[in-house]
Design a protein around this motif. Sequence first.
Motif, short mmCIF file in Angstrom:
data_model
loop_
_atom_site.label_atom_id
_atom_site.label_comp_id
_atom_site.label_asym_id
_atom_site.label_seq_id
_atom_site.Cartn_x
_atom_site.Cartn_y
_atom_site.Cartn_z
N TYR A 7 -44.22 -10.87 -52.95
CA TYR A 7 -44.67 -10.29 -51.68
C TYR A 7 -45.85 -11.08 -51.12
O TYR A 7 -45.88 -11.41 -49.93
N LYS A 20 -45.86 -13.11 -47.66
CA LYS A 20 -46.83 -12.68 -46.64
C LYS A 20 -47.65 -13.87 -46.14
O LYS A 20 -47.83 -14.05 -44.92
N LYS A 50 -40.84 -6.30 -47.84
CA LYS A 50 -42.14 -5.71 -47.59
C LYS A 50 -42.99 -6.62 -46.68
O LYS A 50 -43.69 -6.13 -45.78
N ALA A 51 -42.91 -7.93 -46.90
CA ALA A 51 -43.69 -8.88 -46.08
C ALA A 51 -43.21 -8.86 -44.63
O ALA A 51 -44.02 -8.96 -43.70
N GLN A 87 -41.89 -6.26 -43.05
CA GLN A 87 -42.39 -5.02 -42.46
C GLN A 87 -43.88 -5.10 -42.16
O GLN A 87 -44.35 -4.57 -41.15
N THR A 88 -44.62 -5.80 -43.02
CA THR A 88 -46.08 -5.89 -42.85
C THR A 88 -46.47 -6.83 -41.72
O THR A 88 -47.36 -6.52 -40.91
N GLU A 89 -45.82 -7.98 -41.64
CA GLU A 89 -46.26 -9.04 -40.74
C GLU A 89 -45.59 -9.02 -39.37
O GLU A 89 -46.13 -9.53 -38.41
N ILE A 141 -44.48 -6.41 -36.94
CA ILE A 141 -44.41 -5.03 -36.47
C ILE A 141 -43.40 -4.96 -35.31
O ILE A 141 -43.46 -5.75 -34.37
#
Length: 396
Positions: A209, A213, A240-241, A243-245, A247
């Motif tokens: 992750y 990221k 996950k990366a 979804q995080t980076e 938006i």
Amino acid sequence: MARLHFNLDTDQLKEEIMDSNLKDVTKAAVVLLLNEIMENERDEYLKAEAYERTETRTDYRNGYYERELLLTIGRVTLRVPRTRNGEFTLSLFEKYSRIDQAFVLSMLEMVVNGVSTRKVKQVVEALCGESVSKSFVSSLTAQLDPVVNEWANRPLGLTRYDYVYADAMYIKVREHHKVVSKAVYIAYGINEDQKREVIGFQVNHHESYTAWKEFFQSLKARGLHSPQLVISDAHEGLKKAIQTEFIGTAWQRCLVHFKRNILMTVAHKDKKEVAMALKRVFDVVSPEDARKWKDQFVDDCLETGRFQKAVAILEDGFDDAIQYLTEPVERHPFIRSTNHLERLNQEIRRRERVIRIFPHTQSAFRLIGAVLMDYEKEFSKRTLWGRKKRNKSKKS
């Protein structure tokens, strides 16, 4: 046009012919010819022959110095004339420097296209009669560094990439006297001209992750805007990366990987039946149609008690696997899997099989970058869904 007056030393040439093999004779003749060309160039620059007094003389002779030149017949030593003020330059070496550059570029192209340094060494020896070491050929590839670095760090904010594909592959690298596995992160996007473009790559220790990221953050720092869709496999760190980076960006799970995961739970004798059912589910034009066929397949399996593991995987990943259906129909074949990226990985693997183990991380970055740059030239020649429209218009 200036005339060249050759004053060849026939005694010297005769001696070379009598005492040497044919290759040496050729080299001797070439040396005499090139020396005479340079002598005439100096005469034209001076505007005066040797010991001639003229009002137009620009400078004076100042002897000679020796210089080696690598030609296709081998290495030759030339007698280079010079002048007193040192401003005289020869076009001969400018010409052959361009030839040398072309030769070096050809060697680099051989390496990038999967020719081993050992074979490149043999080619150079066959063409030039010169033996070069493998380390010399390897050192030439260092000339790629500034080119690859500039390309790998180019700005991405000049165009928009609605669809971005991401994947990682593993290579072997020698590090601290050990051979270790390292992950190569690759991302390519479809730009506004419907053409594929490699937008980033990175060599890192492992797929995680944190690493994904950092990779996405580096793309954003170069100007990448959040795409409509990111297409990848279902690696947890990668998901996950994303979804995080990014938006507001949807994630499309690679449909090929997804189907493969489902079929792995099915007995060999039943694979064809399940594969046909999955084809009916996903070869549709709308999410509603996909859901209808999926529900029918699930209901049939529940009634018969068959394919329970397959149904569980299908239910769990279904929504992520049909994100492509919200996009225009003509784009569906191109955005539902990472197959295009897999083809890119194969090109890297072809080169990696020759090298087997990269001597260090920088060499891996350099050569993989060169391969990606070369392959991207093919991307730039073709549009994706735009190409289909043109073909249909030709038929009509």
